[in-house]
Each structure stands twice: as C-alpha cells, then as structure tokens.
Design a protein around this motif. Sequence first.
Motif, PDB file in Angstrom:
ATOM      1  N   VAL A 259       0.811  -1.225   0.000  1.00  0.00           N
ATOM      2  CA  VAL A 259       0.000   0.000   0.000  1.00  0.00           C
ATOM      3  C   VAL A 259       0.840   1.269   0.000  1.00  0.00           C
ATOM      4  CG1 VAL A 259      -2.194  -0.841   0.912  1.00  0.00           C
ATOM      5  CG2 VAL A 259      -0.327  -0.328   2.503  1.00  0.00           C
ATOM      6  N   MET A 260       2.070   1.195   0.520  1.00  0.00           N
ATOM      7  CA  MET A 260       2.897   2.411   0.583  1.00  0.00           C
ATOM      8  C   MET A 260       4.343   2.004   0.848  1.00  0.00           C
ATOM      9  SD  MET A 260       3.091   5.539   0.236  1.00  0.00           S
ATOM     10  CE  MET A 260       3.643   7.133   0.744  1.00  0.00           C
ATOM     11  N   VAL A 261       5.279   2.890   0.474  1.00  0.00           N
ATOM     12  CA  VAL A 261       6.692   2.604   0.735  1.00  0.00           C
ATOM     13  C   VAL A 261       6.924   2.478   2.236  1.00  0.00           C
ATOM     14  CG1 VAL A 261       7.458   3.791  -1.354  1.00  0.00           C
ATOM     15  CG2 VAL A 261       7.338   5.068   0.811  1.00  0.00           C
ATOM     16  N   TYR A 262       8.074   1.932   2.584  1.00  0.00           N
ATOM     17  CA  TYR A 262       8.396   1.643   3.986  1.00  0.00           C
ATOM     18  C   TYR A 262       8.337   2.894   4.874  1.00  0.00           C
ATOM     19  CZ  TYR A 262      10.814  -0.161   8.043  1.00  0.00           C
ATOM     20  OH  TYR A 262      11.116  -0.547   9.315  1.00  0.00           O
ATOM     21  N   GLY A 263       7.738   2.742   6.034  1.00  0.00           N
ATOM     22  CA  GLY A 263       7.876   3.759   7.074  1.00  0.00           C
ATOM     23  C   GLY A 263       6.801   4.833   7.121  1.00  0.00           C
ATOM     24  N   GLU A 264       5.857   4.819   6.191  1.00  0.00           N
ATOM     25  CA  GLU A 264       4.864   5.897   6.177  1.00  0.00           C
ATOM     26  C   GLU A 264       3.520   5.480   6.795  1.00  0.00           C
ATOM     27  OE1 GLU A 264       5.259   9.067   5.397  1.00  0.00           O
ATOM     28  OE2 GLU A 264       7.346   8.812   4.826  1.00  0.00           O
ATOM     29  N   PHE A 265       3.036   4.316   6.423  1.00  0.00           N
ATOM     30  CA  PHE A 265       1.724   3.895   6.914  1.00  0.00           C
ATOM     31  C   PHE A 265       1.878   2.950   8.108  1.00  0.00           C
ATOM     32  CE2 PHE A 265      -0.934   4.179   2.701  1.00  0.00           C
ATOM     33  CZ  PHE A 265      -0.703   5.543   2.664  1.00  0.00           C
ATOM     34  N   VAL A 266       0.870   2.973   8.952  1.00  0.00           N
ATOM     35  CA  VAL A 266       0.820   2.008  10.062  1.00  0.00           C
ATOM     36  C   VAL A 266       0.249   0.709   9.498  1.00  0.00           C
ATOM     37  CG1 VAL A 266      -0.131   1.511  12.349  1.00  0.00           C
ATOM     38  CG2 VAL A 266       0.362   3.886  11.693  1.00  0.00           C
ATOM     39  N   GLN A 267       1.112  -0.280   9.307  1.00  0.00           N
ATOM     40  CA  GLN A 267       0.658  -1.558   8.742  1.00  0.00           C
ATOM     41  C   GLN A 267       0.756  -2.606   9.856  1.00  0.00           C
ATOM     42  OE1 GLN A 267       2.237  -2.462   4.787  1.00  0.00           O
ATOM     43  NE2 GLN A 267       2.958  -0.366   4.594  1.00  0.00           N
ATOM     44  N   SER A 268      -0.388  -3.136  10.235  1.00  0.00           N
ATOM     45  CA  SER A 268      -0.390  -3.977  11.443  1.00  0.00           C
ATOM     46  C   SER A 268       0.561  -5.177  11.343  1.00  0.00           C
ATOM     47  CB  SER A 268      -1.806  -4.392  11.831  1.00  0.00           C
ATOM     48  OG  SER A 268      -2.300  -5.309  10.903  1.00  0.00           O
ATOM     49  N   PRO A 269       0.729  -5.853  10.179  1.00  0.00           N
ATOM     50  CA  PRO A 269       1.670  -6.985  10.173  1.00  0.00           C
ATOM     51  C   PRO A 269       3.093  -6.571  10.557  1.00  0.00           C
ATOM     52  CG  PRO A 269       0.299  -7.009   8.201  1.00  0.00           C
ATOM     53  CD  PRO A 269       0.034  -5.705   8.884  1.00  0.00           C
ATOM     54  N   GLN A 270       3.523  -5.395  10.082  1.00  0.00           N
ATOM     55  CA  GLN A 270       4.862  -4.891  10.436  1.00  0.00           C
ATOM     56  C   GLN A 270       4.951  -4.587  11.924  1.00  0.00           C
ATOM     57  OE1 GLN A 270       5.773  -1.266   8.368  1.00  0.00           O
ATOM     58  NE2 GLN A 270       6.406  -2.315   6.506  1.00  0.00           N
ATOM     59  N   VAL A 271       3.945  -3.855  12.408  1.00  0.00           N
ATOM     60  CA  VAL A 271       3.978  -3.413  13.808  1.00  0.00           C
ATOM     61  C   VAL A 271       3.957  -4.619  14.741  1.00  0.00           C
ATOM     62  CG1 VAL A 271       2.809  -2.034  15.570  1.00  0.00           C
ATOM     63  CG2 VAL A 271       2.770  -1.285  13.173  1.00  0.00           C
ATOM     64  N   ARG A 272       3.052  -5.545  14.456  1.00  0.00           N
ATOM     65  CA  ARG A 272       2.920  -6.716  15.340  1.00  0.00           C
ATOM     66  C   ARG A 272       4.175  -7.588  15.321  1.00  0.00           C
ATOM     67  NH1 ARG A 272      -0.328  -4.771  18.572  1.00  0.00           N
ATOM     68  NH2 ARG A 272      -2.361  -4.240  17.757  1.00  0.00           N
ATOM     69  N   TYR A 273       4.771  -7.705  14.143  1.00  0.00           N
ATOM     70  CA  TYR A 273       5.978  -8.552  14.080  1.00  0.00           C
ATOM     71  C   TYR A 273       7.147  -7.863  14.791  1.00  0.00           C
ATOM     72  CZ  TYR A 273       8.916 -12.312  12.195  1.00  0.00           C
ATOM     73  OH  TYR A 273       9.737 -13.406  12.063  1.00  0.00           O
ATOM     74  N   ALA A 274       7.299  -6.563  14.566  1.00  0.00           N
ATOM     75  CA  ALA A 274       8.387  -5.839  15.246  1.00  0.00           C
ATOM     76  C   ALA A 274       8.211  -5.944  16.760  1.00  0.00           C
ATOM     77  CB  ALA A 274       8.392  -4.379  14.804  1.00  0.00           C
ATOM     78  N   GLN A 275       6.971  -5.814  17.201  1.00  0.00           N
ATOM     79  CA  GLN A 275       6.685  -5.901  18.642  1.00  0.00           C
ATOM     80  C   GLN A 275       7.036  -7.297  19.177  1.00  0.00           C
ATOM     81  OE1 GLN A 275       2.484  -6.074  19.480  1.00  0.00           O
ATOM     82  NE2 GLN A 275       2.712  -5.158  21.518  1.00  0.00           N
ATOM     83  N   ALA A 276       6.666  -8.329  18.417  1.00  0.00           N
ATOM     84  CA  ALA A 276       6.936  -9.705  18.867  1.00  0.00           C
ATOM     85  C   ALA A 276       8.445  -9.979  18.917  1.00  0.00           C
ATOM     86  CB  ALA A 276       6.253 -10.699  17.933  1.00  0.00           C
ATOM     87  N   LEU A 277       9.175  -9.496  17.919  1.00  0.00           N
ATOM     88  CA  LEU A 277      10.633  -9.706  17.919  1.00  0.00           C
ATOM     89  C   LEU A 277      11.254  -8.994  19.113  1.00  0.00           C
ATOM     90  CD1 LEU A 277      11.325  -9.245  14.088  1.00  0.00           C
ATOM     91  CD2 LEU A 277      11.636 -11.368  15.401  1.00  0.00           C
TER      92      LEU A 277
END
Length: 393
Positions: A72-90
Amino acid sequence: MNLRQLFLQHVAQTSTAPLALEIVRAEGSMLYGAQGEEWIDGIGGISVANVGHRHPAVVEAVRKQLDAYLHVMVYGEFVQSPQVRYAQALAAHLPSHLSSVYFTNSGAEAVEGAMKLAKRVTGRTGIIAFQDSYHGSTQGALSIIGSEYWRNAYRPLLPGVHHAVYNDLSMIDRISTDTACVIAETVQAEAGVRPPSKEWLQALRARCTETGTLLILDEIQAGFGRTGSLWAFTQFGIEPDVLLLGKALGGGMPLGAFIARKDLMDHFADAPVLGHITTFGGHPVCCTAGLAGFEALLAEALAEGAEAKGALFGQLLRDVPGLQSISRCGLWLALRFDGFDSNKRIIDHCIAKGLLTDWFLFASDCLRISPPLNISEDEIRRACSIIHSAASS
Ligand SMILES: Cc1ncc(COP(=O)(O)O)c(C=O)c1O
C-alpha cells in the motif's frame, strides 16, 4: 522447449551447473518433483524453512492478509499492522535495547542498512569484518565478505574495510576509535558451521564498548533457533548493538531486518530525512508470514528441540565412510570430506536417492545439513541412511 530448457534460456543463471530440479510442491520437510520424485529437504532452502515448508499457520495467515491488502505504501509511512505486530513480537524476545526493527527485503539489504547506521551513529568510516564470513552479494555486503576470490572481480568496492581473522584474540586491538563497526557472524555459516570461542566474542564485545564501536552480529543464517537457542548470541553471554536477521525471518517469504536501539535508529529520520529507504521492505504479506512462522517456532519449541535433533544426526553420521570431521551447532552440521570432488559425488548421489543437500560457499569440501527444525526422527534416520549409502558407493 520444456520448462527446464526455458529456465536455462530465460532465467538468468548464476552457475554453469545449476541443480535445475523442478519442484511442484513442498510440504514440511519434503520437496516433490515434476517427475514424481520426492526429496527430504536437508537444507531448508539454505536455512530458510525453519518451521518447514508451507507451515499451516503461515499459509492461513498469508491467506487472511491477501484478503486485506498487499503493498500500500513505501516503507515507514503507513501504520501496517503486520509490520507493527511482528516488530513488537521480535522486540519482546530480544534484549530490551534491541527494540527498533527496520524491515528489509533481504539479508544483504539488512547488512547495507546496518553499515550505514554505524557510519551515521559514530561519524566514522572504518569497518572490521572477518575472513571466511558471508554477508551477501550487493556491493556493500560484498565488500565485507571474507573471500578475495568472490570480491576481486567487482573492485573497486567500499574503502576502509579490514578483514581480520575470525576467532583470533590478537585482532582485538585492531578495533580503535576510528572503527565505526565490527561485523561478525555469531557462528560462521559458509565457512562450514564454525562457532567462535566465548572468550573471543566477549573480548570483541568489550573492545567495541571501550572504543564506541558498534558490534553488529549477523544471524541471518544462525538465527531463529538453528543453533539451539532463538538467537545464537545468547549462548556466548553477550549482546550486539545491531542484530541482523533474514532467511527464516519471513517464514518462507522474503524478509530481512536490522534491529538496534531506538535512539540509534532515529538517525535515519533526520539530516537527511529518509536516511534509509525501501519500497517493499517489510511487505505486509511477508511480515504476516514471518510473524505466523515466529509464533509457530515458539509454540512448537523448535529452538529447544534443535539440539537433540542435531545430536541425532551427529550420532547417526559419525561413522560415514570417508568422513573427516563433523562441525555442528544445534541442527546445523557440516560434514567434511577429503575435498570438493568426494563431497560433490556424495551430494549428487544423495540427490539421486531422495535427499537434497549441498556444499558451503567457503568450505566446498563440506556437506551441508540444515533441514527444517521440525523434521521428524524418521526423516532424520532416512536422510542419514541415504548419506551412508552415498558415501559407501
Ligand atoms: C550469514 C549471511 N548473511 C547475509 C546473507 C545475505 O542474505 P540474502 O541472500 O538474503 O541477501 C546470507 C545469505 O546466505 C548469509 O548466510
């Protein structure tokens, strides 16, 4: 032309002798070929399929994400839940300072980002890397890999790189206040599964702290339970400033990451803004797959089981004819034979008899074993029996 001929004609080749196996399906630790062949996957796509091929939880999570959104958008601009949740889990499973995750498309890109970060944070340009280390094939990563044979054809490469001897205490004083970063594999992969001594990694850590140098640990191949713990560095009693992940990180999809303290990572947000950018890094489908794979790895205690499975391989293979030595770390083995020709003959025989394996980039006399961490005992026994018969023939 058949598919194999089309592959040779239209897909850019990286070798004059590709394996060229036509895979029509992969499941768990098994690969299935177009002519009805079956192989036990002894290498897991080179340490990618740690939770096995098409883990049901990964497939289900990907299906759900496909119904929501793709890019949907280049890295770092939109809040994308798969990214956020994975970063949080790591972050929840890492030392508390390793809390900021930058997702990339590949391991090499994570290496590139980390080297840039070290320059920004320290204002220095010196890099110390190691002989027989592999970090990827882009120009920055190529500059630091530890083999002149692979580097030389692409000069000029990055300046300011020194290649030291891995696991050698006498190199420690080479790290100075001019050194931006030391980048080391926690366990050297392509050298044939070579773990360093605890004493050396601890000395490296201490000297980096003393000189304000970032210690970057590459666990792109060693991470995700392969060595018997979630992260290999925990076995050495040290913590890196930057951790590099890739391969198994994506649960079978392309994903890499470099992970550091938030205040270090914040350098990329300012002067210049967008200090490191990527269109597809942290793609939502890849992060979804990665998170599902990570949760499966934890739920099935695959890291904890790696040691016993690796030990079983070691025990079943110790009297293989012609074997000179075994190097092993968890479920990751290098079997050394008396040269590339003997090794290649055994590898070819294994493939013909239903076990996929290969050699290592900097240890062509070693046969690689890095299967899915959920390989069954029966599959291990069958794989070892194929290696025995290949080495005896
Ligand atoms: C230790 C290590 N670092 C970095 C890389 C580069 O990763 P990629 O091939 O995803 O760029 C690899 C790939 O084999 C690796 O084994």
